[in-house]
Design a protein around this motif. Sequence first.
Motif, mmCIF file in Angstrom:
data_model
loop_
_atom_site.group_PDB
_atom_site.id
_atom_site.type_symbol
_atom_site.label_atom_id
_atom_site.label_comp_id
_atom_site.label_asym_id
_atom_site.label_seq_id
_atom_site.Cartn_x
_atom_site.Cartn_y
_atom_site.Cartn_z
ATOM 1 N N GLU A 1 4.880 5.209 -0.329
ATOM 2 C CA GLU A 1 5.444 6.129 -1.320
ATOM 3 C C GLU A 1 6.315 5.381 -2.319
ATOM 4 N N TRP B 1 13.281 10.732 -3.924
ATOM 5 C CA TRP B 1 11.942 11.286 -3.726
ATOM 6 C C TRP B 1 11.905 11.863 -2.327
ATOM 7 N N GLN C 1 7.772 15.542 -1.780
ATOM 8 C CA GLN C 1 6.864 15.524 -2.931
ATOM 9 C C GLN C 1 7.515 15.909 -4.262
ATOM 10 N N GLN D 1 0.626 9.431 -5.176
ATOM 11 C CA GLN D 1 -0.436 9.605 -4.184
ATOM 12 C C GLN D 1 -0.563 8.285 -3.422
#
Length: 195
Positions: free
Chosen positions: A61, A142, A145, A179
């Motif tokens: 991520e 973050w 999402q 993603q």
Amino acid sequence: MNAELLEKLDTQTEQRLILRGIPWQEYLAIDSVLENVAGLRLTYCQGLLEIMTLSPQHEREKKAIARLLEMYAFAKNLDLHGCGSTTYRNEAEAKGLEPDECYCVGELKEIPDFAVEVTVTSGRIDKLQVYLGLNIAEVWFWQEQKFSLYRLQDGEYRACEVSQFFPELDLTLLASYVQPDNQPAAIREFFNRLG
């Protein structure tokens, strides 16, 4: 540092080891001992030391976010200096950490303009308090999402909807391209969308 404690930390999931009452010099010594141990992150705040393992999910991520931000800066012809996960410390404030990613915008500076923190599991140390002691102008989190941004104003962090460094960046759009298991295609699509 007890080797048995480190062996108990699972590198496939985020785990946290909290040590209390750690003086500044001991924090520096522990950091020195662990600096070459891959997959560990230390956060220190006034005697509280958190040692966290970095899961593969966390790393994918953070890398996806970094690549997207760097692609955005490239597409918009912005000078963005990546500083990675360098350790920043302030002995006077007794605070130190390694951001997941951090950047200087425009000129390269001693302290980055903004930092990005990926939160897969919550820790026990308030990272904004640590960043406050380091005087980082903006912090991006973050989690689940989406991005949450905090800007340093008048000696405290305040939530904000837009980055002062990327005022035209649509954070909802950016989030849709984070993603981690599809990085190449997502980054190409993001770049094409910017063009």
